[in-house]
Design an enzyme around this catalytic site. Structure first.
Site, short mmCIF file in Angstrom:
data_model
loop_
_atom_site.label_atom_id
_atom_site.label_comp_id
_atom_site.label_asym_id
_atom_site.label_seq_id
_atom_site.Cartn_x
_atom_site.Cartn_y
_atom_site.Cartn_z
N GLU A 262 48.08 -3.48 18.70
CA GLU A 262 47.88 -2.09 19.13
C GLU A 262 46.39 -1.72 19.11
O GLU A 262 45.91 -1.00 19.99
CB GLU A 262 48.69 -1.15 18.23
CG GLU A 262 50.18 -1.33 18.46
CD GLU A 262 51.04 -0.50 17.52
OE1 GLU A 262 50.89 -0.67 16.29
OE2 GLU A 262 51.84 0.31 18.00
N ALA B 164 49.66 -3.61 10.66
CA ALA B 164 49.38 -2.60 9.64
C ALA B 164 49.64 -3.25 8.29
O ALA B 164 50.26 -4.31 8.21
CB ALA B 164 50.31 -1.41 9.85
C1 3H9 Z 1 52.86 -2.57 11.92
O1 3H9 Z 1 51.89 -3.12 12.33
C2 3H9 Z 1 53.18 -1.13 12.20
C3 3H9 Z 1 52.30 -0.50 13.26
O2 3H9 Z 1 52.89 -0.63 14.54
C4 3H9 Z 1 52.19 0.98 13.05
C5 3H9 Z 1 51.45 1.43 11.86
C6 3H9 Z 1 51.28 2.92 11.81
N1 3H9 Z 1 50.75 -6.41 5.49
O3 3H9 Z 1 53.36 -14.82 5.90
P1 3H9 Z 1 52.31 -15.41 5.06
C7 3H9 Z 1 50.78 -11.07 3.32
S1 3H9 Z 1 54.00 -3.36 10.95
C8 3H9 Z 1 50.58 -6.75 4.21
O4 3H9 Z 1 52.71 -16.23 3.89
P2 3H9 Z 1 51.54 -17.18 7.20
C9 3H9 Z 1 52.02 -11.80 2.86
O5 3H9 Z 1 52.84 -10.96 2.11
C10 3H9 Z 1 53.32 -4.99 10.72
N2 3H9 Z 1 50.65 -8.05 3.78
O6 3H9 Z 1 51.25 -16.25 5.95
C11 3H9 Z 1 51.42 -12.92 2.05
O7 3H9 Z 1 51.04 -12.39 0.79
P3 3H9 Z 1 51.14 -13.26 -0.54
C12 3H9 Z 1 53.49 -5.85 11.90
C13 3H9 Z 1 50.87 -8.98 4.68
O8 3H9 Z 1 50.24 -17.81 7.51
C14 3H9 Z 1 50.15 -13.26 2.82
O9 3H9 Z 1 49.84 -12.10 3.58
N3 3H9 Z 1 53.05 -7.18 11.60
C15 3H9 Z 1 51.06 -8.69 6.03
O10 3H9 Z 1 52.74 -18.01 6.99
C16 3H9 Z 1 50.29 -14.44 3.73
O11 3H9 Z 1 51.40 -14.22 4.59
C17 3H9 Z 1 53.88 -8.10 11.06
O12 3H9 Z 1 55.04 -7.84 10.85
C18 3H9 Z 1 50.98 -7.33 6.44
N4 3H9 Z 1 51.13 -6.97 7.72
O13 3H9 Z 1 51.91 -16.17 8.38
C19 3H9 Z 1 53.28 -9.44 10.78
N5 3H9 Z 1 51.28 -9.84 6.71
O14 3H9 Z 1 50.29 -14.45 -0.29
C20 3H9 Z 1 53.68 -9.90 9.40
C21 3H9 Z 1 51.22 -10.82 5.80
O15 3H9 Z 1 50.68 -12.33 -1.61
N6 3H9 Z 1 53.06 -11.12 9.01
N7 3H9 Z 1 50.97 -10.33 4.57
O16 3H9 Z 1 52.60 -13.59 -0.64
C22 3H9 Z 1 53.43 -12.34 9.49
O17 3H9 Z 1 54.25 -12.47 10.36
C23 3H9 Z 1 52.78 -13.54 8.87
O18 3H9 Z 1 52.21 -13.14 7.64
C24 3H9 Z 1 51.65 -14.21 9.72
C25 3H9 Z 1 50.97 -15.31 8.88
C26 3H9 Z 1 52.28 -14.84 10.97
C27 3H9 Z 1 50.61 -13.21 10.12
#
Ligand code: 3H9
Length: 690
Positions: free
Chosen positions: A105, A63
């Protein structure tokens, strides 16, 4: 259809592509067109099967975290998944990169999931203080079983495609052109014909759930949660999947999710998610980077060995330098042993160990550092010793090589001045054990060149560290604040508190251990030596050291440790010693409450953080939080000291600091100007504005 969601046809297979860089988060502007596209494809007779895929580097990574805490814009994720799941034609998610959180999901809303062999799948919501809120707790256990789902959801750790295939989470794994193979997979399903069961109606492994085993596993996990609500909620939700009908499980998950998302713990953890990414950006993006192909490390002791391992783990060849062949061999043997422990634990393959050891080159000759692009010194913590090392490096290092010191306190400007190339000198303050601890304080000295700084920040991320750029001062951000936190420890004991009482207040707050347990673990002799060198004393800690009580390593310190155990046992002898020292000072012991312990240890911690911000040693309050959570065990659910100051109430902190300042006249209690302004404005950013 939209800039973020497009639909193409491949024969009678429709391919829906989500394109929302950088990580294809399920933002409102994705959900809305996706919802419409799915409804249209459901009703389109020319479409026989639907594939959901993503453009760019990853499948949907969750999300959109930036939307949490704001009013939900419809359609919410669950509504999109509901439309998807009700489609009778076969639906297939084509997963590459990471399918995380709401992304997984969404994939669970499809009949089938196929994955690139390098893909990772997981539900990391717990790391944001949440539980999956898009049906993940109800659907995942139906495919992989309750125990496996519990492990994945409570740890938040993703699994690889091969494991997902084995577990029943994905139905096929491909190498090469994922989309083409997924379309073929979908076409074959059409030929084979339905009916196709949605996950909600499947019971593949759920039926076999052993509730007693599940409850034992959940109880173990709850013990480790240390006051965090999310892991407990995750366990409750997965148990519901076993005991309740699907729709009730879903409704209960929603309720738990809404509670958590509105709570302080999740706010704190979301703050940390963005804070870490902000800190890791370092200086401007457009700066060039220096090429780092080989790293030199001077000193093969605990710190140097750990630093060398950190680089080898990141794939860098390392030249490890020691003063004698004997010390070098000892250092290399320790490294070998550490890797062997990882192999024995199953966290490292034997091949990988061999590969990593192959990256080390030992030497006792400074001239061998000539081909290194980055050289990190980890020698004895004394200015004269460090300056001598840097003088020698100046003579042998290649032009443009970055010269780093691992000092934890000393003036990096003075170290840089012992070379003719101060522009190439930075501080790289690793935390022990350096191959494990994620935090890296990167010290920008007065003359450090911006490109050198940008290079090490990027490099740090590359080897899996959490970098934070800090300025020069005694102890930088972390250790300087630690000193402020510890300043009152002795006074609290002399006035009537016991080590175990203080430590209990800390663990109840959420720290992994209190200051006295930490002192025993680190070794009390280190601080003792340090104090002696600086002409300082600490009545009780000094007396313990004089008795040879250095902490865990000698079996006694502030506590006793019986038969080599690491469990601290309160020691009547220490309490008697404290009372005797108090009597010498004419202090009558009194009862000291938990509030007072917090006020006299954690309020000065926040206050010192405000001074550090005021002086520009840290660029943002959130950088300080990143340091404290990753380097010192500040509880994640409280977001770091500066975030916690907001939860605690900055006005209250100022008021109590003033009280203690009046009573003790000690400078650590003098409220920083910036803290006062934070109390007025409610935000560190606003407080810092002129
Ligand atoms: C969820 O899903 C809840 C649901 O169950 C229910 C909903 C109702 N949203 O980490 P990076 C941004 S909760 C918004 O440097 P990497 C991040 O801030 C979510 N922004 O890249 C950054 O921005 P900026 C569950 C996001 O390649 C840019 O993207 N999911 C999100 O090292 C690059 O990120 C997670 O918790 C997001 N979800 O790693 C996954 N994700 O460049 C969270 C990233 O402006 N994300 N951004 O600073 C990660 O673990 C890593 O970002 C990922 C890539 C592994 C995907």
């Amino acid at each position: 259809m939209s800039d973020f969601v497009s639909v193409a046809s491949d024969g009678d297979v429709a391919v829906v592509t989500i394109d929302n860089p950088p990580v294809n988060a399920m933002s409102f502007h994705v959900r809305e067109p996706l919802h419409q596209a799915l409804a249209a494809l459901r009703d389109d007779p020319s479409v026989a099967a639907i594939v959901i895929a993503c453009a760019g580097r990853t499948f949907v990574a969750g999300a959109d975290i930036t939307e949490f805490g704001k009013p939900v814009q419809q359609p919410e994720l669950r509504a999109v998944i509901a439309v998807l799941e009700a489609i009778a034609k076969p639906t297939v998610a084509a997963i590459h990169g990471t399918a995380l959180g709401g992304g997984l999901e969404l994939a669970l809303g499809c009949h089938f999931r196929v994955a690139d062999s390098k893909a990772k799948l997981g539900l990391p919501e717990v790391k944001l203080g949440l539980l999956p809120g898009g049906g993940g707790t109800a659907r995942l256990p139906r495919l992989v079983g309750a125990e496996k789902a519990l492990g994945m959801i409570v740890s938040g750790a993703p699994i690889g495609a091969a494991e997902a295939l084995e577990a029943g989470l994905v139905d096929a794994m491909f190498d090469g052109d994922l989309l083409a193979q997924t379309v073929r997979f979908a076409s074959e399903l059409v030929v084979k014909g339905g009916p196709f069961l949605p996950v909600r109606n499947r019971n593949d492994r759920l039926g076999k759930a052993d509730l007693a085993a599940f409850d034992r596993q959940a109880a173990e996990l709850a013990k480790k949660a240390r006051g965090l609500e999310a892991p407990i909620a995750c366990a409750v939700a997965v148990r519901n999947a076993v005991t309740l009908p699907f729709d009730e499980t879903l409704a209960a998950e929603r309720e738990l999710f809404l509670n958590l998302v509105a709570g302080d713990q999740s706010r704190a953890q979301r703050h940390l998610f963005f804070a870490e990414r902000e800190a890791a950006k370092g200086p401007a993006k457009d700066l060039s980077r220096r090429k780092i192909a080989r790293v030199g490390v001077i000193g093969a002791g605990t710190m140097g060995g750990g630093i060398a391992m950190a680089f080898a783990n990141g794939g860098f060849p390392v030249t490890l330098l020691e003063t004698s062949e004997e010390a070098l061999q000892r250092g290399l043997a320790t490294i070998d042993k550490n890797y062997a422990v990882s192999v024995a634990r199953g966290s490292l393959a034997e091949d990988a160990k061999r590969e990593r050891l192959g990256l080390f080159k030992g030497s006792t000759d400074y001239a061998d550092l000539a081909d290194c692009d980055l050289i990190v010194e980890a020698v004895f913590e004394e200015m004269a010793v460090k300056q001598e090392v840097f003088g020698r490096l100046d003579a042998v290092a290649k032009p443009g090589a970055i010269l780093a010191t691992n000092t934890s306190y000393l003036d990096v400007n003075a170290i840089a001045a012992s070379t003719s190339r101060a522009q190439d000198v930075v501080g790289l303050h690793f935390f022990s054990p350096a191959n494990v601890m994620k935090l890296l304080e990167i010290v920008r000295a007065e003359r450090t060149a911006p490109d050198a700084l940008a290079t090490v920040v990027e490099l740090a991320r590359g080897i899996g560290k959490v970098p934070v750029v800090v300025g020069v001062c005694h102890g930088f951000v972390g250790n300087r604040m630690l000193a402020a936190r510890g300043a009152e420890s002795e006074a609290l004991l002399l006035e009537g508190a016991t080590p175990s009482q203080v430590d209990r207040v800390f663990t109840e707050f959420g720290w992994p251990m209190g200051p006295f347990q930490m002192g025993d673990l680190a070794g009390l002799d280190i601080g003792w030596r340090n104090r002696k060198a600086r002409g300082l004393t600490a009545v009780i800690a000094d007396a313990l050291c004089e008795q040879g009580r250095f902490g865990q390593k000698t079996g006694s310190g502030f506590y006793r440790y019986e038969n080599g155990s690491r469990t601290p046992v309160p020691d009547a002898e220490v309490e008697a010693l404290i009372r005797a020292k108090a009597a010498e000072k004419g202090t009558t012991p009194r009862a000291i409450g938990a509030d007072e312990i917090i006020e006299r240890t954690l309020y000065p911690l926040v206050n010192e953080g405000a001074k550090i911000l005021e002086e520009g040693i840290a660029a943002r309050a959130s950088d300080i939080d990143v340091v404290w959570v990753n380097g010192y065990g500040f509880p994640v659910g409280k977001g770091g000291p500066m975030f916690w100051a907001g939860l605690e109430g900055a006005g209250k902190i100022v008021e109590r600091l003033e009280y203690w300042h009046q009573h003790t006249d000690r400078p650590i209690f003098q409220p920083a100007t910036l803290l006062r302004r934070f109390a007025e404005t409610g935000s560190w950013e606003a407080a810092a504005r002129p």
